[in-house]
Enzyme design. Structure first.
Site, PDB file in Angstrom:
ATOM      1  N   ARG A 208       0.847  -1.181   0.000  1.00 10.17           N
ATOM      2  CA  ARG A 208       0.000   0.000   0.000  1.00 10.17           C
ATOM      3  C   ARG A 208       0.893   1.245   0.000  1.00 10.17           C
ATOM      4  NH1 ARG A 208      -2.048  -3.529   3.959  1.00 10.17           N
ATOM      5  NH2 ARG A 208      -4.144  -4.330   3.509  1.00 10.17           N
TER       6      ARG A 208
ATOM      7  N   LYS B 229      -2.039  -1.806   8.113  1.00  9.78           N
ATOM      8  CA  LYS B 229      -3.461  -1.464   8.154  1.00  9.78           C
ATOM      9  C   LYS B 229      -4.285  -2.489   8.913  1.00  9.78           C
ATOM     10  CE  LYS B 229      -7.400  -0.502   5.100  1.00  9.78           C
ATOM     11  NZ  LYS B 229      -7.855  -0.402   3.691  1.00  9.78           N
TER      12      LYS B 229
ATOM     13  N   HIS C  86      -3.719   3.101  -6.144  1.00 10.13           N
ATOM     14  CA  HIS C  86      -4.042   1.828  -5.497  1.00 10.13           C
ATOM     15  C   HIS C  86      -4.211   0.710  -6.525  1.00 10.13           C
ATOM     16  CE1 HIS C  86      -5.216  -0.491  -1.971  1.00 10.13           C
ATOM     17  NE2 HIS C  86      -6.187  -1.034  -2.691  1.00 10.13           N
TER      18      HIS C  86
ATOM     19  N   ARG D  63      -1.368  -1.769  -6.724  1.00 10.78           N
ATOM     20  CA  ARG D  63      -1.431  -2.913  -5.799  1.00 10.78           C
ATOM     21  C   ARG D  63      -2.246  -4.039  -6.433  1.00 10.78           C
ATOM     22  NH1 ARG D  63      -1.305  -4.758  -0.431  1.00 10.78           N
ATOM     23  NH2 ARG D  63      -3.275  -5.434   0.479  1.00 10.78           N
TER      24      ARG D  63
ATOM     25  N   HIS E  27      -3.582  -9.512   3.319  1.00 11.49           N
ATOM     26  CA  HIS E  27      -5.037  -9.645   3.416  1.00 11.49           C
ATOM     27  C   HIS E  27      -5.385 -10.742   4.421  1.00 11.49           C
ATOM     28  CE1 HIS E  27      -4.980  -7.501  -0.458  1.00 11.49           C
ATOM     29  NE2 HIS E  27      -6.184  -7.104  -0.114  1.00 11.49           N
TER      30      HIS E  27
ATOM     31  N   TYR F 154      -8.760  -8.470  -6.200  1.00  5.33           N
ATOM     32  CA  TYR F 154      -7.576  -8.030  -6.911  1.00  5.33           C
ATOM     33  C   TYR F 154      -7.170  -9.001  -8.020  1.00  5.33           C
ATOM     34  CZ  TYR F 154      -6.872  -4.787  -3.022  1.00  5.33           C
ATOM     35  OH  TYR F 154      -7.026  -3.805  -2.088  1.00  5.33           O
TER      36      TYR F 154
END
Length: 331
Positions: A202, A227, A281, A284, A307, A316
């Site tokens: 990120r 995060k 983003h 990513r 994740h 993704y």
């Protein structure tokens, strides 16, 4: 202090709906087959509530502005990356609806607010904003004991969220981006873009990366307090290691620039490269999709990307069919 309540009985289809409402607190509702049973229930509940203590917070004394400010101070400010949510809370705290007392607010107020916002921003933004407001009221009811009969947002039809983005780099877009970024005055813009594509980190993780957390010999970067609240170790490709080795180690951080600087430089770079509908983003997204195309498993990719929920990871994984076809040929 005595609690003042008001009870009523109404016919609803084949049943009788009984309700006892306590001013500034909450309402109690129950259905009965017989009117006499409904009336008896109202009388008994009113007697029970007669000498009950008042709720911890009387909604007649609190405005929506007060509630939003308290939520921002006690809840949002404790979260990582709280700036965006605090901005949203302050946005609605400045809106005229915030001057209403909580006891006067109804779903109709928020339906008007929803329609107004839909004329200003996308439906996905309105969805996210109203989910935040719903959480604010849930906290007021369940955690702080605010005297509300219900959560007014629960009865409002909220627009659908944004569809998951599927944007990946197409054709020579990567080369065009790096060429445009290299012409920027700041020497870190092009390396940041390439590093994001190589690692799937990120933007915040890239900007927080320190030299002491990078081991070029073993080929790993160590991320702390990410995060999702966990630390993780990210393997570096040869291109990522070569890129880091070429950077000057003049600061504690590997990329010593601000998030706002990256945002503005990204917009200039994208425009100069003649590329539309591409967000930082999305790099990513590109990286994670490439990991899958390399043949990595879901647990392996999750370990790199950070994740916790693989269902989020699937957003993704928009793979390039041409790259998959090359694997068939290899077999």
């Amino acid at each position: 202090v005595e609690v003042k309540s008001m009870g009523c009985v109404r016919r609803r289809g084949k049943s009788w709906n009984a309700q006892v409402r306590v001013a500034g607190w909450q309402s109690f509702t129950r259905s009965f087959n017989k009117k006499s049973d409904a009336v008896r229930w109202v009388q008994e509940l009113e007697q029970t509530l007669k000498n009950s203590p008042r709720p911890r917070v009387n909604s007649n004394d609190i405005s929506l502005f007060d509630l939003l400010q308290r939520f921002g101070l006690e809840i949002t400010s404790q979260l990582k990356g709280s700036e965006k949510e605090l901005y949203k809370l302050n946005l609605y705290a400045r809106h005229p609806i915030a001057q209403n007392r909580l006891s006067n607010l109804t779903p109709l107020h928020f339906e008007h607010l929803r329609d107004e916002r839909l004329n200003q921003v996308s439906s996905g933004t309105v969805h996210a904003d109203f989910m935040l407001l719903r959480r604010v009221f849930k906290t007021a009811l369940r955690k702080w004991g605010y005297g509300l009969s219900s959560n007014p947002i629960e009865q409002v039809q909220i627009p659908s969220p944004h569809k998951p983005r599927k944007r990946r780099l197409i054709g020579d877009e990567k080369e065009r981006l790096l060429t445009a970024a290299s012409s920027q005055r700041n020497i870190y813009i092009a390396p940041i873009i390439e590093f994001a594509i190589e690692t799937g980190m990120r933007r915040s993780e890239i900007l927080n990366l320190r030299w002491v957390d990078v081991d070029l010999d073993s080929g790993f970067a160590f991320l702390f307090d990410t995060k999702n609240g966990e630390d993780r170790r990210v393997p570096l490709t040869k291109a990522a290691r070569d890129l880091l080795a070429s950077l000057p180690a003049q600061d504690e951080r590997v990329f010593p620039i601000s998030a706002n600087c990256v945002r503005l430089a990204w917009e200039r770079t994208r425009d100069k490269a003649g590329i539309s509908d591409l967000r930082f983003h999305d790099l990513r997204h590109e990286a994670v999709s490439r990991f899958f195309e390399m043949g990595m498993s879901v647990p392996e990719v999750a370990l790199i990307s950070g994740h916790k929920d693989v269902r989020h990871l699937f957003r993704y994984t928009h793979l390039n069919p041409e790259n998959i076809f090359k694997k068939y040929e290899a077999f």
